[in-house]
Motif scaffolding. Structure first.
Motif: not given
Lengths: 114, 111
Positions: A10-12, A18-23, A84-93, A108-109
């Protein structure tokens, strides 16, 4: 065996940041895909990477970028955040690069943009 | 026209009944078809994949594909309250690198 791991969970952020999400993919999986899911909708395709190369891109603005590292982990970057970028960001392998929808998702993030 | 269309529901069925979930897709070049289950607050989980016309059964789940009609369905027999979730239909084009998801159908199984 560990599944797909994502961080942070989770992040606010505020608009314009800018945001960086990792997977990290499942061990042995070389393909990583990123999806955005807003409440009440299905996951929307953002990117797919295989062997460190971008293999597919969805209909997202250039503010969204990603990369894959030699160990097959991946980062999703979003610049100039909008509400509008507020969402669940899913990574899939996945094991294969193409012709597959057999995706294994992380938890998810969840991004909130204020 | 959306690439993958599903009835958003909710679909409500009594425990023990058959739940029938439907999906249509627009790209005739699509070759791989999938059903994912997503519990509230969780990520999607693959439950069925189907690649050729006809039926594919796995336990209480049966996926059906009709490429001529561009139609995919999922039947859940002997529905249980634990089956209550959103079911996402997903489609991948042959040679393509992206899998497209529908908006999902919410299923409620009443005890």
């Amino acid at each position: 065996d560990a599944g797909v791991t994502q961080s942070p969970t989770h992040l606010i952020k505020t608009r314009g940041q800018h945001v960086t999400l990792r997977c990290s993919p499942i061990s042995g999986h070389k393909s990583v895909s990123w999806y955005q899911q807003v409440l009440g909708q299905g996951p929307q395709f953002i990117f797919q990477y295989y062997e460190k190369e971008e293999r597919g891109r969805g209909n997202f603005p250039d503010r969204f970028s990603a990369r894959q590292f030699p160990n097959y982990s991946s980062e999703l970057n979003v610049n100039a955040l909008l509400l509008g970028d507020s969402a669940l960001y899913l990574c899939a392998s996945s094991l294969r690069a193409a012709n597959t929808g057999e995706l294994f998702f992380g938890e998810g993030s969840r991004l909130t943009v204020l | 026209q959306k690439e993958v269309e599903q009835n958003s529901g909710p679909l409500s069925v009594p425990e023990g009944a058959i739940a029938s979930l439907n999906c249509t897709y627009s790209d005739r070049g699509s070759q791989s078809f999938f059903w994912y289950r997503q519990y509230s607050g969780k990520s999607p989980e693959l439950i069925m994949s189907i690649y050729s016309n006809g039926d594919k059964e796995d336990g209480r789940f049966t996926a059906q594909l009709n490429k001529a009609s561009q139609y995919v369905s999922l039947l859940i027999r002997d529905s249980q309250p634990s089956d209550s979730a959103t079911y996402l239909c997903a489609v991948n084009k042959g040679g393509g690198f992206k899998t497209i998801f529908g908006a999902g159908t919410r299923l409620f199984v009443k005890a």
